[in-house]
Design an enzyme around this catalytic site. Structure first.
Site, PDB file in Angstrom:
ATOM      1  N   GLY A  12       0.900  -1.244  -0.163  1.00 37.80           N
ATOM      2  CA  GLY A  12      -0.310   0.002  -0.069  1.00 37.80           C
ATOM      3  C   GLY A  12       1.239   1.407  -0.263  1.00 37.80           C
ATOM      4  N   ALA A  13       2.300   0.882  -0.913  1.00 42.37           N
ATOM      5  CA  ALA A  13       3.027   2.193  -0.954  1.00 42.37           C
ATOM      6  C   ALA A  13       2.596   3.627  -1.060  1.00 42.37           C
ATOM      7  CB  ALA A  13       4.886   1.821  -1.265  1.00 42.37           C
ATOM      8  N   LEU A  17      -1.207   6.259   4.367  1.00 45.48           N
ATOM      9  CA  LEU A  17      -0.673   5.977   5.676  1.00 45.48           C
ATOM     10  C   LEU A  17       0.524   5.951   5.749  1.00 45.48           C
ATOM     11  CD1 LEU A  17      -0.343   4.601   8.444  1.00 45.48           C
ATOM     12  CD2 LEU A  17      -1.239   2.771   7.712  1.00 45.48           C
ATOM     13  N   LYS A  19       1.998   7.456   2.679  1.00 50.45           N
ATOM     14  CA  LYS A  19       2.844   8.549   2.316  1.00 50.45           C
ATOM     15  C   LYS A  19       3.237   9.225   4.148  1.00 50.45           C
ATOM     16  CE  LYS A  19      -0.140  10.421  -0.453  1.00 50.45           C
ATOM     17  NZ  LYS A  19      -1.043  10.734  -1.546  1.00 50.45           N
ATOM     18  N   HIS A 239      -7.483   4.248  21.369  1.00 49.96           N
ATOM     19  CA  HIS A 239      -6.951   5.154  21.655  1.00 49.96           C
ATOM     20  C   HIS A 239      -6.966   5.316  22.787  1.00 49.96           C
ATOM     21  CE1 HIS A 239      -5.357   5.273  17.134  1.00 49.96           C
ATOM     22  NE2 HIS A 239      -5.740   6.075  17.078  1.00 49.96           N
ATOM     23  N   LYS A 339      -5.475  19.113  21.683  1.00 52.12           N
ATOM     24  CA  LYS A 339      -5.775  18.731  22.334  1.00 52.12           C
ATOM     25  C   LYS A 339      -5.689  16.681  22.964  1.00 52.12           C
ATOM     26  CE  LYS A 339      -7.729  20.491  26.746  1.00 52.12           C
ATOM     27  NZ  LYS A 339      -7.871  21.416  27.553  1.00 52.12           N
ATOM     28  N   TYR A 354       4.918  19.521  45.859  1.00 45.49           N
ATOM     29  CA  TYR A 354       5.957  20.025  44.660  1.00 45.49           C
ATOM     30  C   TYR A 354       6.957  18.333  44.766  1.00 45.49           C
ATOM     31  CZ  TYR A 354      10.161  21.662  43.462  1.00 45.49           C
ATOM     32  OH  TYR A 354      11.130  21.967  42.810  1.00 45.49           O
ATOM     33  N   ILE A 355       6.297  18.088  44.109  1.00 51.56           N
ATOM     34  CA  ILE A 355       7.010  16.580  43.622  1.00 51.56           C
ATOM     35  C   ILE A 355       7.834  16.132  43.050  1.00 51.56           C
ATOM     36  CG2 ILE A 355       5.833  14.011  43.252  1.00 51.56           C
ATOM     37  CD1 ILE A 355       2.915  15.318  43.651  1.00 51.56           C
TER      38      ILE A 355
HETATM   39  C1  BG6 Z   1      -6.271   8.434  13.967  1.00 52.53           C
HETATM   40  C2  BG6 Z   1      -7.624   8.428  13.136  1.00 52.53           C
HETATM   41  O1  BG6 Z   1      -5.981   7.043  13.988  1.00 52.53           O
HETATM   42  O2  BG6 Z   1      -5.769   9.592  14.847  1.00 52.53           O
HETATM   43  C3  BG6 Z   1      -7.706  10.178  12.955  1.00 52.53           C
HETATM   44  O3  BG6 Z   1      -8.264   7.679  12.460  1.00 52.53           O
HETATM   45  C4  BG6 Z   1      -7.138  11.076  13.835  1.00 52.53           C
HETATM   46  O4  BG6 Z   1      -9.105  10.391  12.745  1.00 52.53           O
HETATM   47  C5  BG6 Z   1      -5.736  10.113  14.477  1.00 52.53           C
HETATM   48  O5  BG6 Z   1      -7.224  12.256  13.431  1.00 52.53           O
HETATM   49  C6  BG6 Z   1      -5.203  11.166  15.286  1.00 52.53           C
HETATM   50  O6  BG6 Z   1      -4.018  10.908  15.635  1.00 52.53           O
HETATM   51  P1  BG6 Z   1      -2.868  11.776  16.547  1.00 52.53           P
HETATM   52  O7  BG6 Z   1      -1.301  11.494  17.011  1.00 52.53           O
HETATM   53  O8  BG6 Z   1      -2.719  13.223  15.288  1.00 52.53           O
HETATM   54  O9  BG6 Z   1      -3.205  12.332  18.290  1.00 52.53           O
END
Ligand code: BG6
Length: 461
Positions: A12-13, A17, A19, A239, A339, A354-355
């Site tokens: 899938g070069a 992903l 890239k 995640h 964030k 304070y650690i």
């Molecule tokens: C990916 C998701 O797994 O993680 C994306 O498919 C998301 O939608 C990305 O933007 C967020 O990753 P990072 O490393 O930018 O927090």
């Protein structure tokens, strides 16, 4: 233990992903001399092109602000070659094998690492063909795979079952790139390297935990993929749940990959399936000033899509340490800022603490340093390069270290927690996500939702 003479095949070069992540990470490893001696990198994809054209593409994926980097990139390109082929035909893979053999120059030990930067639809035929035609007789065989690992418990199991007869669990490296992030890798060291945490890390001291993922942009061009999955499958089941797991697991018997993963699975088993009553979902509309489009204005998204681009949900863990503590996970696209954050609200906050803590030194090793509590990496470790998540994970896979990869039973356990909720949302057509403006903090009900689980607003959330 890197194996000299390894060939890495990126399947899938020419995709997204490869890239954005795979090639830049391989280049980063090359630049820092972390790749095995005498490594070769083959790109494989359907597009027909010659080596020159291919190298031009690889170069376009990688930024080289300095002369030295440009030279390093030219050097990297010497390792690279390209083969075009189909994803379901013997002939194509026989061709790939011939090229592998050429590069291996008749060596007896052939170490082959296959990186599957592929859409899920071709995942199974490719892994089967690789096993049948390109599997090394002697030497290491590894296969690196990426989400989506199915869409629910059942489809994930089907995928596992298709993979399992060909590839042993120890040959499979399932990437969740959050596990390669410096801060995420630091969680276990912070928790288990600092006594202070041990004493307070439980339901007697912690009132609630909030894990947030916020992105200031929408699906922009990825609508086709995203609409099929939605924010819960895209970042929460993997995640955010990984972060939650690392925050809550018990101390592993040792820091070996299997002991760590055993503990992760154990805490996941203590997590009941998520309940719809503890969940809100949203979808972004136009920005208030009208300059940014709503989710459904994306041409790749159906006009009647109910796909959540925002969700907030509460998980519980039924064990002695965590019973009753709400773990609020929230994630959204097209919000007001970028964030990823963990907030822990203690029941009885001390006014001044304070650690000094043992913490992970940023980089590809597991060295520790003593720091104060302020771990603003930019300030604290300004002279160190923080590796990209993918650099760290590819290096681990080359070394054969599974610590930061998802094990089969772990994947199963995470789908079990999410599947009833996902089915409920998919099946009940009357559930429509709440609209929030592009660039806002999320649906209007969010603050009431988090407050109802005990979260106290003391500063901007
Ligand atoms: C990916 C998701 O797994 O993680 C994306 O498919 C998301 O939608 C990305 O933007 C967020 O990753 P990072 O490393 O930018 O927090």
């Amino acid at each position: 233990e890197l194996k000299d003479n390894t060939v890495i095949v990126v399947l899938g070069a020419s995709g997204d992903l490869a890239k954005k992540k795979t090639f830049p990470a391989l280049f980063g490893l090359h630049r820092n001399n972390f790749l095995p001696n005498n490594v070769k990198i083959i790109g494989y994809a359907r597009t027909k092109m010659d080596r020159e054209e291919y190298l031009k593409r690889v170069k376009s994926y990688i930024k080289t602000p300095t002369k030295e980097m440009e030279e390093s990139l030219n050097d990297f390109c010497k390792l690279c070659s390209y083969i075009s082929g189909q994803y379901d035909q013997d002939d194509s893979f026989i061709n790939l094998r011939k090229h592998l053999e050429e590069l291996e120059g008749g060596r007896e030990e052939t170490n082959r690492v296959f990186y599957m930067a592929l859409p899920p639809s071709v995942f199974i035929p490719v892994s089967q063909h690789l096993k049948k035609i390109c599997y090394p007789q002697k030497g290491i065989a590894r296969i690196i795979v990426e989400k989506p690992f199915g869409k629910d418990l059942q489809s994930s199991r089907e995928l596992q079952r298709a993979l399992a007869p060909d590839w042993k669990e120890e040959e499979i490296f399932r990437i969740d790139h959050y596990l390669g992030k410096e801060m995420v890798k630091n969680i276990l060291i912070l928790r288990f390297g600092n006594e202070f945490f041990g004493a307070t890390w439980n339901r007697h001291h912690i009132d609630n935990v909030q894990i947030s993922f916020k992105e200031p942009f929408g699906t922009e061009g990825r609508g086709g993929y995203f609409d099929e999955f939605g924010i819960i499958r895209d970042v929460m089941q993997n995640h955010l749940l990984q972060v939650l797991t690392l925050l809550t697991m018990e101390r592993p018997i040792s820091f070996s990959a299997e002991d760590i993963r055993d503990e992760k699975v154990r805490v996941l088993r203590g997590m009941p399936a998520l309940e719809p009553k503890n969940v809100i979902i949203g979808q972004y509309g136009k920005s208030l000033d009208g300059s940014k489009p709503g989710y459904k204005e994306d041409d790749t998204v159906p006009k009647d899509s109910r796909c959540p681009t925002f969700a907030a949900m509460v998980a519980y863990i039924k064990n002695e340490r965590w019973d009753g503590v709400p773990f609020i996970m929230k994630a959204g696209k097209a919000l007001n800022e970028q964030k990823t954050e963990v907030r822990i609200q203690f029941k009885d906050p001390n006014e001044s603490v304070y650690i000094k803590m043992n913490s992970k030194l940023p980089g590809l090793s597991m060295q520790t340093v003593v720091t104060e509590l302020d771990l603003t990496y930019r300030r604290r470790f300004s002279d160190l390069k923080i590796p990209e998540a993918y650099e760290s994970l590819i290096l681990d896979a080359l070394k054969g270290d599974h610590s930061n990869f998802v094990r089969d039973d772990e994947l199963d356990a995470s789908w079990r927690i999410f599947t009833p909720l996902l089915h409920y949302l998919d099946d009940n057509k009357e559930i429509i996500p709440m609209e929030y403006p592009y660039g806002s903090r999320g649906p209007a009900v969010l603050d009431d939702f988090t407050s109802s689980y005990g979260y106290k607003f003391s500063d901007a959330a």
